[in-house]
Design a protein around this motif. Structure first.
Motif, PDB file in Angstrom:
ATOM      1  N   ALA A 177       0.849  -1.191   0.121  1.00  0.00           N
ATOM      2  CA  ALA A 177      -0.132   0.031  -0.117  1.00  0.00           C
ATOM      3  C   ALA A 177       0.855   1.297   0.130  1.00  0.00           C
ATOM      4  CB  ALA A 177      -0.915  -0.049   1.272  1.00  0.00           C
ATOM      5  N   VAL A 178       2.294   1.205   0.693  1.00  0.00           N
ATOM      6  CA  VAL A 178       2.989   2.424   0.755  1.00  0.00           C
ATOM      7  C   VAL A 178       3.540   2.725  -0.629  1.00  0.00           C
ATOM      8  CG1 VAL A 178       5.187   3.297   1.820  1.00  0.00           C
ATOM      9  CG2 VAL A 178       3.389   2.204   3.274  1.00  0.00           C
ATOM     10  N   ARG A 179       4.027   1.546  -1.323  1.00  0.00           N
ATOM     11  CA  ARG A 179       4.574   1.349  -2.509  1.00  0.00           C
ATOM     12  C   ARG A 179       3.712   2.037  -3.505  1.00  0.00           C
ATOM     13  NH1 ARG A 179       8.730  -1.306  -5.133  1.00  0.00           N
ATOM     14  NH2 ARG A 179       8.495  -1.657  -7.587  1.00  0.00           N
ATOM     15  N   LYS A 180       2.470   1.638  -3.671  1.00  0.00           N
ATOM     16  CA  LYS A 180       1.373   2.185  -4.569  1.00  0.00           C
ATOM     17  C   LYS A 180       1.006   3.577  -4.343  1.00  0.00           C
ATOM     18  CE  LYS A 180      -3.291   0.958  -6.636  1.00  0.00           C
ATOM     19  NZ  LYS A 180      -4.300   0.130  -6.454  1.00  0.00           N
ATOM     20  N   LYS A 181       0.853   3.904  -2.875  1.00  0.00           N
ATOM     21  CA  LYS A 181       0.307   5.424  -2.735  1.00  0.00           C
ATOM     22  C   LYS A 181       1.479   6.217  -3.067  1.00  0.00           C
ATOM     23  CE  LYS A 181      -0.499   8.196   1.321  1.00  0.00           C
ATOM     24  NZ  LYS A 181      -0.455   8.233   2.829  1.00  0.00           N
ATOM     25  N   ASN A 182       2.770   5.876  -3.103  1.00  0.00           N
ATOM     26  CA  ASN A 182       3.757   7.108  -3.436  1.00  0.00           C
ATOM     27  C   ASN A 182       4.254   6.593  -4.733  1.00  0.00           C
ATOM     28  OD1 ASN A 182       4.617   8.293  -0.678  1.00  0.00           O
ATOM     29  ND2 ASN A 182       4.051   6.586   0.054  1.00  0.00           N
ATOM     30  N   GLY A 183       3.748   5.731  -5.510  1.00  0.00           N
ATOM     31  CA  GLY A 183       4.227   5.830  -6.622  1.00  0.00           C
ATOM     32  C   GLY A 183       5.523   5.254  -7.127  1.00  0.00           C
ATOM     33  N   ILE A 184       6.062   4.331  -6.139  1.00  0.00           N
ATOM     34  CA  ILE A 184       7.512   3.694  -6.392  1.00  0.00           C
ATOM     35  C   ILE A 184       7.101   2.585  -7.599  1.00  0.00           C
ATOM     36  CG2 ILE A 184       9.059   2.407  -5.154  1.00  0.00           C
ATOM     37  CD1 ILE A 184       8.490   5.010  -4.245  1.00  0.00           C
ATOM     38  N   SER A 185       8.205   2.843  -8.416  1.00  0.00           N
ATOM     39  CA  SER A 185       8.010   1.953  -9.693  1.00  0.00           C
ATOM     40  C   SER A 185       9.266   0.904 -10.209  1.00  0.00           C
ATOM     41  CB  SER A 185       7.720   2.832 -10.893  1.00  0.00           C
ATOM     42  OG  SER A 185       9.028   3.555 -11.153  1.00  0.00           O
ATOM     43  N   SER A 186       9.222   0.363 -11.161  1.00  0.00           N
ATOM     44  CA  SER A 186      10.363  -0.531 -11.540  1.00  0.00           C
ATOM     45  C   SER A 186      11.547   0.359 -11.679  1.00  0.00           C
ATOM     46  CB  SER A 186       9.967  -1.343 -12.551  1.00  0.00           C
ATOM     47  OG  SER A 186       9.830  -0.654 -13.887  1.00  0.00           O
ATOM     48  N   THR A 187      11.359   1.746 -12.000  1.00  0.00           N
ATOM     49  CA  THR A 187      12.507   2.529 -12.415  1.00  0.00           C
ATOM     50  C   THR A 187      12.972   3.594 -11.266  1.00  0.00           C
ATOM     51  OG1 THR A 187      11.221   4.070 -13.646  1.00  0.00           O
ATOM     52  CG2 THR A 187      12.302   2.144 -14.923  1.00  0.00           C
ATOM     53  N   SER A 188      12.294   3.476 -10.169  1.00  0.00           N
ATOM     54  CA  SER A 188      12.304   4.461  -9.011  1.00  0.00           C
ATOM     55  C   SER A 188      14.047   4.453  -8.720  1.00  0.00           C
ATOM     56  CB  SER A 188      11.811   4.010  -7.678  1.00  0.00           C
ATOM     57  OG  SER A 188      10.367   4.336  -8.257  1.00  0.00           O
ATOM     58  N   LYS A 189      14.419   5.830  -8.118  1.00  0.00           N
ATOM     59  CA  LYS A 189      15.707   6.066  -7.740  1.00  0.00           C
ATOM     60  C   LYS A 189      16.007   5.858  -6.451  1.00  0.00           C
ATOM     61  CE  LYS A 189      16.500   7.208 -12.124  1.00  0.00           C
ATOM     62  NZ  LYS A 189      17.087   6.283 -12.962  1.00  0.00           N
ATOM     63  N   VAL A 190      17.050   5.268  -5.963  1.00  0.00           N
ATOM     64  CA  VAL A 190      17.636   4.842  -4.649  1.00  0.00           C
ATOM     65  C   VAL A 190      18.683   5.622  -4.436  1.00  0.00           C
ATOM     66  CG1 VAL A 190      18.449   3.080  -3.152  1.00  0.00           C
ATOM     67  CG2 VAL A 190      16.729   2.307  -5.038  1.00  0.00           C
ATOM     68  N   ARG A 191      18.675   6.314  -3.069  1.00  0.00           N
ATOM     69  CA  ARG A 191      19.995   6.946  -2.572  1.00  0.00           C
ATOM     70  C   ARG A 191      19.951   6.278  -1.304  1.00  0.00           C
ATOM     71  NH1 ARG A 191      20.022  11.862   0.284  1.00  0.00           N
ATOM     72  NH2 ARG A 191      17.971  12.363  -0.096  1.00  0.00           N
TER      73      ARG A 191
END
Length: 226
Positions: free
Chosen positions: A162-176
């Motif tokens: 639910a957190v992933r979906k709500k915040n639009g985290i995708s297969s190409t999200s950037k990680v710091r």
């Protein structure tokens, strides 16, 4: 299962059947380098090479992330989750949009070929592993038995998704990656969420403009305030 034939044949199959989604199981365990340590870099390169040689029309399971995450959790070596360039060490650090992340499947777990490490406290049910793959880039997949058969696992997985979906985290999200040490891993994803796994204190790594989203034993996720 795609080890038994050349990747160009996977492309022929994809071009002629045109499925909405397909994933190849390129199942290789780690080989060791000359110093005896697992060669994580070569392992993920083999996965990337397979996808590219198949014409980038099919994804593959990220066995590198699965193996490294298992070692990181089992041995409290969260430093393994950051490569020399500061990126995730699995295939998601190179080609996340073509990497299907997972914890276990019917071969690795049910047939005990490469299971996530057993632990008296069952860290899979604690959510360590799913807190990682459900907040990070790649295409996360949930093992049937974890969701339907493991007691207490469904709610953590559902909450993290639910957190992933709500915040639009995708297969190409950037990680710091903010921290990667023995018993602490903290990462900011798309400047939308921050995830922490491990038992050490997160300290001042979570800014005041982020709020608590969900947590479990030794993991937590915060999201940016609206």
């Amino acid at each position: 299962m795609v080890l038994g034939f050349a990747p160009r044949f996977a492309k022929i199959y994809m071009d002629n059947t045109k499925p909405d989604f397909a994933v190849g199981e390129f199942f290789l365990k780690f080989n060791n380098k000359l110093d005896g340590k697992p060669d994580y870099d070569q392992h993920r390169k083999d996965l990337v090479d397979w996808v590219q040689n198949a014409g980038r029309v099919v994804t593959t399971f990220d066995f590198t992330t699965k193996g490294i995450l298992g070692t990181a959790v089992g041995d409290k070596r969260f430093d393994l989750l950051k490569d020399s360039k500061g990126n995730p060490t699995g295939m998601i650090g190179l080609l996340p949009q073509d990497a299907v992340t997972f914890i276990d499947n019917h071969d690795t777990y049910s047939q005990r070929q490469w299971p996530f490490p057993d632990d008296p406290n069952d860290k899979v049910t604690q959510g360590y592993a799913y807190a990682y793959i459900l907040t990070h880039p790649g295409i996360p997949s949930v093992f049937y038995e974890h969701f339907f058969l493991f007691q207490g696992m469904r709610k953590p997985i559902t909450d993290l998704y639910a957190v992933r979906k709500k915040n639009g985290i995708s297969s190409t999200s950037k990680v710091r990656i903010l921290a990667a040490q023995s018993d602490l891993y903290v990462a900011n994803i798309d400047d939308k969420i921050i995830v922490k796994i491990g038992s050490d204190n997160v300290g001042n790594l979570v800014p005041s403009n982020f709020q608590f989203a969900t947590s479990g034993l030794d993991y937590a996720v915060w999201e940016k305030k609206a």
